[in-house]
Design a protein around this motif. Structure first.
Motif, PDB file in Angstrom:
ATOM      1  N   GLY A  74      11.334   9.274   2.249  1.00 47.47           N
ATOM      2  CA  GLY A  74      10.827   9.313   0.689  1.00 47.47           C
ATOM      3  C   GLY A  74       9.227   9.502   0.807  1.00 47.47           C
ATOM      4  O   GLY A  74       8.668   8.555   1.564  1.00 47.47           O
ATOM      5  N   ARG A  75       8.650  10.172  -0.029  1.00 46.33           N
ATOM      6  CA  ARG A  75       7.288  10.428   0.033  1.00 46.33           C
ATOM      7  C   ARG A  75       6.520   9.487  -0.638  1.00 46.33           C
ATOM      8  O   ARG A  75       5.593   8.943  -0.178  1.00 46.33           O
ATOM      9  CB  ARG A  75       6.922  11.914  -0.660  1.00 46.33           C
ATOM     10  CG  ARG A  75       7.299  13.106   0.224  1.00 46.33           C
ATOM     11  CD  ARG A  75       8.636  13.456   0.450  1.00 46.33           C
ATOM     12  NE  ARG A  75       9.215  14.476   1.540  1.00 46.33           N
ATOM     13  CZ  ARG A  75       9.181  15.743   1.229  1.00 46.33           C
ATOM     14  NH1 ARG A  75       9.273  16.084  -0.224  1.00 46.33           N
ATOM     15  NH2 ARG A  75       9.705  16.391   2.111  1.00 46.33           N
ATOM     16  N   LEU A  76       7.154   9.044  -1.644  1.00 42.51           N
ATOM     17  CA  LEU A  76       6.272   7.990  -2.570  1.00 42.51           C
ATOM     18  C   LEU A  76       6.157   6.726  -1.868  1.00 42.51           C
ATOM     19  O   LEU A  76       5.275   5.893  -1.914  1.00 42.51           O
ATOM     20  CB  LEU A  76       6.820   7.702  -4.106  1.00 42.51           C
ATOM     21  CG  LEU A  76       6.755   9.039  -4.888  1.00 42.51           C
ATOM     22  CD1 LEU A  76       7.571   8.767  -6.142  1.00 42.51           C
ATOM     23  CD2 LEU A  76       5.400   9.270  -5.066  1.00 42.51           C
ATOM     24  N   LEU A  77       7.293   6.255  -0.971  1.00 42.68           N
ATOM     25  CA  LEU A  77       7.460   5.055  -0.269  1.00 42.68           C
ATOM     26  C   LEU A  77       6.075   5.097   0.596  1.00 42.68           C
ATOM     27  O   LEU A  77       5.458   4.211   0.783  1.00 42.68           O
ATOM     28  CB  LEU A  77       8.571   4.704   0.263  1.00 42.68           C
ATOM     29  CG  LEU A  77       8.780   3.548   1.072  1.00 42.68           C
ATOM     30  CD1 LEU A  77       8.285   2.331   0.468  1.00 42.68           C
ATOM     31  CD2 LEU A  77      10.231   3.604   1.935  1.00 42.68           C
ATOM     32  N   VAL A  78       6.324   6.355   1.421  1.00 37.30           N
ATOM     33  CA  VAL A  78       5.289   6.260   2.651  1.00 37.30           C
ATOM     34  C   VAL A  78       3.998   6.327   1.972  1.00 37.30           C
ATOM     35  O   VAL A  78       2.909   5.686   2.757  1.00 37.30           O
ATOM     36  CB  VAL A  78       5.684   7.281   3.485  1.00 37.30           C
ATOM     37  CG1 VAL A  78       4.574   7.884   4.758  1.00 37.30           C
ATOM     38  CG2 VAL A  78       7.300   7.187   4.074  1.00 37.30           C
ATOM     39  N   LEU A  79       3.693   6.686   1.006  1.00 36.11           N
ATOM     40  CA  LEU A  79       2.409   7.098   0.183  1.00 36.11           C
ATOM     41  C   LEU A  79       1.681   5.607  -0.002  1.00 36.11           C
ATOM     42  O   LEU A  79       0.761   5.385   0.197  1.00 36.11           O
ATOM     43  CB  LEU A  79       2.405   7.989  -0.714  1.00 36.11           C
ATOM     44  CG  LEU A  79       1.122   8.442  -1.867  1.00 36.11           C
ATOM     45  CD1 LEU A  79      -0.002   8.945  -0.832  1.00 36.11           C
ATOM     46  CD2 LEU A  79       1.522   9.064  -2.732  1.00 36.11           C
ATOM     47  N   ARG A  80       2.656   4.903  -0.753  1.00 30.29           N
ATOM     48  CA  ARG A  80       2.092   3.489  -1.011  1.00 30.29           C
ATOM     49  C   ARG A  80       1.941   2.842   0.131  1.00 30.29           C
ATOM     50  O   ARG A  80       0.887   1.985   0.223  1.00 30.29           O
ATOM     51  CB  ARG A  80       3.091   2.909  -1.911  1.00 30.29           C
ATOM     52  CG  ARG A  80       3.622   3.484  -3.276  1.00 30.29           C
ATOM     53  CD  ARG A  80       4.469   2.510  -3.911  1.00 30.29           C
ATOM     54  NE  ARG A  80       4.645   2.949  -5.276  1.00 30.29           N
ATOM     55  CZ  ARG A  80       5.626   3.787  -5.752  1.00 30.29           C
ATOM     56  NH1 ARG A  80       6.463   3.969  -4.607  1.00 30.29           N
ATOM     57  NH2 ARG A  80       5.776   4.099  -6.979  1.00 30.29           N
ATOM     58  N   ILE A  81       2.609   2.648   1.251  1.00 31.76           N
ATOM     59  CA  ILE A  81       2.162   2.183   2.462  1.00 31.76           C
ATOM     60  C   ILE A  81       1.015   2.773   3.036  1.00 31.76           C
ATOM     61  O   ILE A  81       0.022   1.790   3.541  1.00 31.76           O
ATOM     62  CB  ILE A  81       3.345   2.339   3.542  1.00 31.76           C
ATOM     63  CG1 ILE A  81       4.633   1.695   2.861  1.00 31.76           C
ATOM     64  CG2 ILE A  81       3.076   1.816   4.847  1.00 31.76           C
ATOM     65  CD1 ILE A  81       5.972   1.947   3.862  1.00 31.76           C
ATOM     66  N   GLY A  82       0.705   3.844   3.056  1.00 30.68           N
ATOM     67  CA  GLY A  82      -0.487   4.479   3.588  1.00 30.68           C
ATOM     68  C   GLY A  82      -1.838   4.239   2.729  1.00 30.68           C
ATOM     69  O   GLY A  82      -2.712   3.581   3.331  1.00 30.68           O
ATOM     70  N   LEU A  83      -1.533   4.062   1.480  1.00 30.55           N
ATOM     71  CA  LEU A  83      -2.527   3.634   0.468  1.00 30.55           C
ATOM     72  C   LEU A  83      -2.924   2.109   0.829  1.00 30.55           C
ATOM     73  O   LEU A  83      -4.596   1.857   1.047  1.00 30.55           O
ATOM     74  CB  LEU A  83      -2.344   3.965  -0.750  1.00 30.55           C
ATOM     75  CG  LEU A  83      -2.409   5.439  -1.401  1.00 30.55           C
ATOM     76  CD1 LEU A  83      -1.681   5.358  -2.744  1.00 30.55           C
ATOM     77  CD2 LEU A  83      -3.640   5.871  -1.338  1.00 30.55           C
ATOM     78  N   ILE A  84      -2.318   1.284   0.892  1.00 29.02           N
ATOM     79  CA  ILE A  84      -2.512  -0.156   0.906  1.00 29.02           C
ATOM     80  C   ILE A  84      -3.042  -0.451   2.226  1.00 29.02           C
ATOM     81  O   ILE A  84      -4.077  -1.137   2.387  1.00 29.02           O
ATOM     82  CB  ILE A  84      -1.124  -1.177   0.679  1.00 29.02           C
ATOM     83  CG1 ILE A  84      -0.600  -0.787  -0.941  1.00 29.02           C
ATOM     84  CG2 ILE A  84      -1.319  -2.290   0.935  1.00 29.02           C
ATOM     85  CD1 ILE A  84       0.685  -1.253  -0.905  1.00 29.02           C
ATOM     86  N   GLY A  85      -2.416   0.138   3.315  1.00 27.83           N
ATOM     87  CA  GLY A  85      -2.878  -0.135   4.739  1.00 27.83           C
ATOM     88  C   GLY A  85      -4.384   0.601   4.588  1.00 27.83           C
ATOM     89  O   GLY A  85      -5.299  -0.001   5.496  1.00 27.83           O
ATOM     90  N   PHE A  86      -4.548   1.728   4.302  1.00 25.30           N
ATOM     91  CA  PHE A  86      -5.967   2.260   4.275  1.00 25.30           C
ATOM     92  C   PHE A  86      -7.136   1.520   3.561  1.00 25.30           C
ATOM     93  O   PHE A  86      -8.199   1.163   3.974  1.00 25.30           O
ATOM     94  CB  PHE A  86      -5.975   3.439   3.542  1.00 25.30           C
ATOM     95  CG  PHE A  86      -7.027   4.566   4.079  1.00 25.30           C
ATOM     96  CD1 PHE A  86      -7.156   5.254   5.257  1.00 25.30           C
ATOM     97  CD2 PHE A  86      -8.222   4.545   3.403  1.00 25.30           C
ATOM     98  CE1 PHE A  86      -8.054   6.286   5.658  1.00 25.30           C
ATOM     99  CE2 PHE A  86      -9.525   5.195   3.589  1.00 25.30           C
ATOM    100  CZ  PHE A  86      -9.367   6.168   4.877  1.00 25.30           C
ATOM    101  N   GLY A  87      -6.581   0.908   2.359  1.00 27.75           N
ATOM    102  CA  GLY A  87      -7.489   0.099   1.751  1.00 27.75           C
ATOM    103  C   GLY A  87      -7.876  -1.366   2.401  1.00 27.75           C
ATOM    104  O   GLY A  87      -9.015  -1.520   2.689  1.00 27.75           O
ATOM    105  N   VAL A  88      -6.936  -1.909   2.915  1.00 28.33           N
ATOM    106  CA  VAL A  88      -7.145  -3.019   3.773  1.00 28.33           C
ATOM    107  C   VAL A  88      -8.002  -2.885   4.949  1.00 28.33           C
ATOM    108  O   VAL A  88      -8.988  -3.657   5.406  1.00 28.33           O
ATOM    109  CB  VAL A  88      -5.750  -3.926   4.329  1.00 28.33           C
ATOM    110  CG1 VAL A  88      -5.986  -5.004   5.203  1.00 28.33           C
ATOM    111  CG2 VAL A  88      -4.876  -4.298   3.010  1.00 28.33           C
ATOM    112  N   ALA A  89      -7.502  -1.689   5.695  1.00 26.35           N
ATOM    113  CA  ALA A  89      -8.609  -1.471   7.034  1.00 26.35           C
ATOM    114  C   ALA A  89      -9.887  -1.137   6.616  1.00 26.35           C
ATOM    115  O   ALA A  89     -10.827  -1.457   7.234  1.00 26.35           O
ATOM    116  CB  ALA A  89      -7.639  -0.375   7.958  1.00 26.35           C
ATOM    117  N   SER A  90     -10.155  -0.490   5.608  1.00 26.41           N
ATOM    118  CA  SER A  90     -11.610   0.127   5.008  1.00 26.41           C
ATOM    119  C   SER A  90     -12.317  -1.316   4.808  1.00 26.41           C
ATOM    120  O   SER A  90     -13.402  -1.554   5.229  1.00 26.41           O
ATOM    121  CB  SER A  90     -11.456   0.864   3.752  1.00 26.41           C
ATOM    122  OG  SER A  90     -10.913   1.959   4.128  1.00 26.41           O
TER     123      SER A  90
END
Length: 462
Positions: A74-90
């Motif tokens: 699912g695109r939305l599940l993966v999208l949410r994971i990517g967004l949260i991970g990107f914010g924390v790593a930033s």
């Protein structure tokens, strides 16, 4: 996932554009921040290279896996994971106190970015159809590519007015906005019944690329004879070869080699390899040299790319519409050749630096060529692939573009002759022009025009 109705189009395009832009903006914003990072944390040219390549390494090696996961779960599940991970790593990058921590955080940031890109782009291809999809392609192309090119300007403003750290901490804002928009999208994920992921193949791909890139970056410091160089290089090459062999027999490959049986797809990806290697090299060298060689502030160095950005945004919709009627071959040939001419114009840069006469004309020509290239490249490459495989097809194209940048930055020291002085800047300009010209010639000889198709989809490479 259910099909979208017309009123949802703007929301879908906004989500896809924001999610892609946050990853691409970060990959270019770092170029003007590199001198400030090196001054504060130390480490010399190697720190600057790894700050770029740690991000590109995980982004390019994991994006294939992410494309498969996006299509399967699912695109939305993966999208949410990517967004949260990107914010924390930033946030972790912005708080880094030494080069090792910064490079590690950049690697995590790239991994999260890998999960952002294919899932966000696949929203357009899976939810929009016909003219609605074509219009979304043009909007997405102009927005995401323009955002990535305006990155140096934003980075320069943060470096000069606040700190290089804010260039990364600011990512929390677009991440939060995108998560809020995703929550408002009235569609749901549907998991594929035959979903499966080649996890071992992903490990081989990541380790193979990592070993080779490490050797290329550290070779100027240790020499080819050092076991710390030739062993990772050889091991990485073997593992990457094993990865390719495994993809031929895996039930659920993360790199479906069958995609490359389509002429326009494999030829377009080969052209992408050369064009995006040239763009990555040019962005890195210009961003650093204008500060360290020409003595400009980070803000002025960022402003230098503004003409290219404006021309890209203005020309992309026009070029995309013409390419839909005339075919992409002409634009994919002429655009890179024009950019090659712009790169050669950077040879005018001399000891007595003058931006208006030595740099601006070259960037204008580069912008003209880029505006002619981006949208036609997008629709030609992925227009050859059916929408059911849009996530992995976009991921493969994006991986090609990121690997191109990864390798060319790893080869930076041999390209510039060990130091990014005026001579090194000129050498990089010549290599940039050669790569651009090669991309244009490949498109001319390999691309075949076809009738306009509603299946044309956006390329993550842009």
């Amino acid at each position: 996932m259910t099909r979208s109705s017309a009123p949802q189009t703007a929301l879908i395009v906004a989500i896809a554009s924001l999610a892609s832009s946050v990853a691409f903006l970060d990959s270019t914003i770092v170029n003007v921040a590199l001198p400030a990072i090196e001054r504060e944390l130390g480490g010399g040219l190697a720190t600057q290279q790894w700050a770029v390549d740690a991000y590109l390494l995980t982004l390019s090696s994991l994006i294939l896996l992410a494309g498969s996961v996006s299509d399967a779960y699912g695109r939305l599940l993966v999208l949410r994971i990517g967004l949260i991970g990107f914010g924390v790593a930033s946030v972790a990058v912005g708080l880094a106190q030494d080069p090792v921590f910064l490079i590690g955080a950049r690697a995590v940031q790239g991994a999260a970015g890998a999960f952002l890109v294919p899932s966000s782009l696949a929203l357009i291809t899976s939810l929009l159809q016909g003219h609605e999809r074509s219009r979304a392609i043009g909007l997405w192309t102009a927005f995401t590519t323009g955002a990535s090119l305006v990155g140096p300007l934003l980075g320069g403003l943060f470096v000069d007015l606040l700190s290089w750290r804010y260039a990364f901490l600011i990512n929390v804002l677009p991440v939060a906005v995108t998560l809020w928009l995703v929550a408002r999208l009235p569609v749901h994920d549907e998991r594929r019944a035959d979903a499966g992921i080649d996890w071992f193949g992903a490990v081989l791909c990541t380790a193979g690329l990592g070993g080779m890139v490490f050797a290329l970056i550290e070779q100027p410091n240790l020499g080819w004879a050092s076991p710390a160089i030739w062993m990772p290089l050889a091991g990485g090459a073997v593992m990457f070869a094993a990865f390719l062999l495994r993809q031929r027999t895996s039930r659920h490959p993360i790199l479906p080699l069958g995609l490359f049986r389509t002429r326009n797809y494999w030829t377009g990806n080969l052209a992408t390899l050369f064009v995006y290697a040239a763009l990555s090299l040019n962005g890195f060298v210009v961003g650093v040299y204008l500060q360290e060689g020409a003595g400009l502030s980070a803000t002025l160095a960022g402003l230098a790319s503004l003409p290219t950005t404006v021309l890209l945004i203005v020309l992309s919709p026009w070029a995309g519409s013409l390419a839909e009627r005339l075919g992409g071959r002409l634009f994919m040939t002429v655009g890179p050749l024009v950019m090659a001419g712009g790169a050669l114009m950077l040879l005018l840069v001399g000891e007595r630096f003058d931006y208006w006469w030595q740099v601006l004309p070259a960037l204008v020509v580069l912008g003209l060529g880029l505006g002619l290239t981006v949208s036609p490249l997008t629709s030609t490459i992925l227009g050859a692939i059916d929408s059911e495989r849009s996530g992995i097809a976009s991921a493969v194209n994006n991986a090609v573009a990121r690997v191109a940048g990864l390798v060319v930055i790893a080869f930076l020291a041999p390209i510039v002759g060990g130091a990014l002085d005026l001579d090194g800047f000129h050498r990089a300009a010549i290599v940039t022009a050669a790569l651009m010209a090669a991309g244009g010639l490949i498109a001319f000889t390999g691309i075949r025009n076809s009738a306009p198709s509603a299946a044309a989809t956006p390329s993550a490479a842009d």
